[in-house]
Design an enzyme around this catalytic site. Structure first.
Site, PDB file in Angstrom:
ATOM      1  N   HIS A  76      30.709   9.455   3.185  1.00 31.83           N
ATOM      2  CA  HIS A  76      30.402  10.962   2.846  1.00 31.83           C
ATOM      3  C   HIS A  76      31.256  11.533   1.843  1.00 31.83           C
ATOM      4  O   HIS A  76      32.642  11.601   1.983  1.00 31.83           O
ATOM      5  CB  HIS A  76      30.755  11.553   4.422  1.00 31.83           C
ATOM      6  CG  HIS A  76      30.549  12.966   4.649  1.00 31.83           C
ATOM      7  ND1 HIS A  76      31.591  13.983   4.953  1.00 31.83           N
ATOM      8  CD2 HIS A  76      29.304  13.854   4.441  1.00 31.83           C
ATOM      9  CE1 HIS A  76      30.746  15.053   5.300  1.00 31.83           C
ATOM     10  NE2 HIS A  76      29.694  14.985   4.917  1.00 31.83           N
ATOM     11  N   GLU A 103      27.507   9.396  -0.445  1.00 31.98           N
ATOM     12  CA  GLU A 103      26.604  10.726  -0.159  1.00 31.98           C
ATOM     13  C   GLU A 103      27.316  11.793  -1.145  1.00 31.98           C
ATOM     14  O   GLU A 103      28.646  11.802  -1.117  1.00 31.98           O
ATOM     15  CB  GLU A 103      26.702  11.084   1.010  1.00 31.98           C
ATOM     16  CG  GLU A 103      26.216  12.326   1.414  1.00 31.98           C
ATOM     17  CD  GLU A 103      26.926  13.594   1.393  1.00 31.98           C
ATOM     18  OE1 GLU A 103      26.566  14.822   1.632  1.00 31.98           O
ATOM     19  OE2 GLU A 103      28.209  13.117   1.511  1.00 31.98           O
ATOM     20  N   ASP A 105      26.841  16.106  -2.801  1.00 29.97           N
ATOM     21  CA  ASP A 105      26.297  17.381  -2.618  1.00 29.97           C
ATOM     22  C   ASP A 105      25.840  18.051  -3.900  1.00 29.97           C
ATOM     23  O   ASP A 105      26.904  17.892  -4.816  1.00 29.97           O
ATOM     24  CB  ASP A 105      27.020  18.267  -1.692  1.00 29.97           C
ATOM     25  CG  ASP A 105      27.409  17.576  -0.164  1.00 29.97           C
ATOM     26  OD1 ASP A 105      26.474  17.655   0.485  1.00 29.97           O
ATOM     27  OD2 ASP A 105      28.518  17.325  -0.278  1.00 29.97           O
ATOM     28  N   HIS A 118      30.311  20.575  -2.568  1.00 27.46           N
ATOM     29  CA  HIS A 118      29.425  20.785  -1.077  1.00 27.46           C
ATOM     30  C   HIS A 118      29.263  22.272  -0.935  1.00 27.46           C
ATOM     31  O   HIS A 118      28.093  22.805  -0.244  1.00 27.46           O
ATOM     32  CB  HIS A 118      30.447  20.274  -0.185  1.00 27.46           C
ATOM     33  CG  HIS A 118      29.863  20.601   1.318  1.00 27.46           C
ATOM     34  ND1 HIS A 118      29.913  21.672   2.076  1.00 27.46           N
ATOM     35  CD2 HIS A 118      28.891  19.850   2.280  1.00 27.46           C
ATOM     36  CE1 HIS A 118      29.587  21.815   3.029  1.00 27.46           C
ATOM     37  NE2 HIS A 118      28.547  20.593   3.034  1.00 27.46           N
TER      38      HIS A 118
END
Length: 332
Positions: A76, A103, A105, A118
């Protein structure tokens, strides 16, 4: 007695000593967790940590041919325990920690460039101010990022182009928060030739997925998100059953969820089962924070209930735990 069982006792003791200092407790908790996992995984009756993740070709092959002895790790926002989240340093750390999927963003700047961050605002993770969308790329590139304790670091905010160029031939990148930027994302993937590196997880119907990802749905790895909160969850699941996909991400708040009941069928059909242990609403309360105290109660529960891909904020600890259960064994 497994050494893992001693961890909560020691953690409680440290918590008592530092009960007025939350920051010290968090730092010490992570250090203790790492120590116990490392010692536990090196004992005579358990398997040592694997040397690293699968290489990219093996990861892509494994996405479409699950192996019951190998659980894939998705990390993450990179590995934010070792570098500021969503930075290239964090992505590199996640790979070193054992993650096959990282992952990130994305947001868009005032002048239309995709950057990897993010929040919609800059304050939490950088020394900047304001909304990302209200700032030009030149301003974003002048900033430095903060670590998980809020300390300023030397690392900047990367563009999506920079991240994908770095990831090529190294890892699979799960692009999150791309809903409003699919044409721009497609352009970056074309420019960097990284369609095969890209994984997207969304709660779209099949027709919407193909429409939204127009021109590159068949070139990336698409994982449908099946959520308990969606009225059409079963319809979406049934639509994707004939599709060639890596698997399904299932989200459910309780074990009594009808969505949870779909997992055995999806597993039997040869799909990966993706579970996320980031927040309590994702996997019936089985979070990373629970795993730090009792990995069997969180990551172990996920595996025992079919998970073959786990998204975590602690990739190194998860790698060590899975290795201790012989769940990082590949033919590579």
């Amino acid at each position: 007695m497994s050494i893992y069982r001693l961890y909560p006792i020691v953690k409680w003791s440290i918590g008592y000593l530092f009960k007025t200092d939350t920051l010290k407790l968090k730092v010490l908790s992570y250090i203790i967790a790492l120590l116990f996992f490392t010692v536990g995984c090196s004992s005579d009756d358990e398997v040592s940590i694997t040397s690293g993740p699968l290489d990219l070709p093996s990861t892509i092959e494994h996405l479409y041919s699950p192996n019951s002895n190998y659980v894939l790790i998705a990390s993450h926002r990179g590995d934010a325990t070792k570098a500021p989240e969503n930075t290239i340093a964090a992505i590199e750390a996640a790979i070193t920690s054992g993650a096959e999927i990282v992952e990130i963003d994305v947001r868009i700047t005032q002048d239309g460039v995709l950057v990897v961050i993010h929040d919609t605002t800059l304050e939490r993770t950088t020394n900047g101010t304001g909304n990302v969308v209200d700032r030009p790329l030149s301003y974003i590139q002048s900033l430095k990022t903060k670590d998980s304790n809020g300390n300023l670091t030397e690392h900047g905010v990367p563009t999506l182009f920079e991240v994908m160029a770095f990831a090529k031939d190294k890892t699979v990148i799960f692009i999150d928060k791309g809903n409003d930027y699919w044409p721009e994302i497609q352009n970056v993937l074309r420019e960097t030739d990284t369609f095969e590196n890209t994984l997207i997880v969304e709660p779209y119907s099949l027709s919407r997925a193909k429409n939204e990802l127009n021109g590159f749905y068949d070139r990336i790895h698409y994982v449908p998100r099946i959520r308990q909160t969606d009225e059409d969850a079963f319809a979406i699941y049934n639509e994707f059953k004939p599709e060639v996909i890596p698997g399904f991400e299932f989200r459910f708040t309780t074990e009594n969820s009808s969505v949870f009941s779909l997992i055995p069928e999806a597993t039997q059909q040869g799909n990966h089962i993706w579970m996320s242990t980031i927040t309590p609403d994702m996997t019936a309360g089985r979070t990373d924070l629970i795993a730090l105290d009792d990995p069997d109660a969180s990551w172990g529960w996920c595996v025992d209930n079919g998970a073959s891909i786990i998204l975590t904020s602690y990739p190194e600890l998860l790698n060590q735990y899975l290795s201790s259960r012989n769940l990082r064994q590949s033919d590579q």
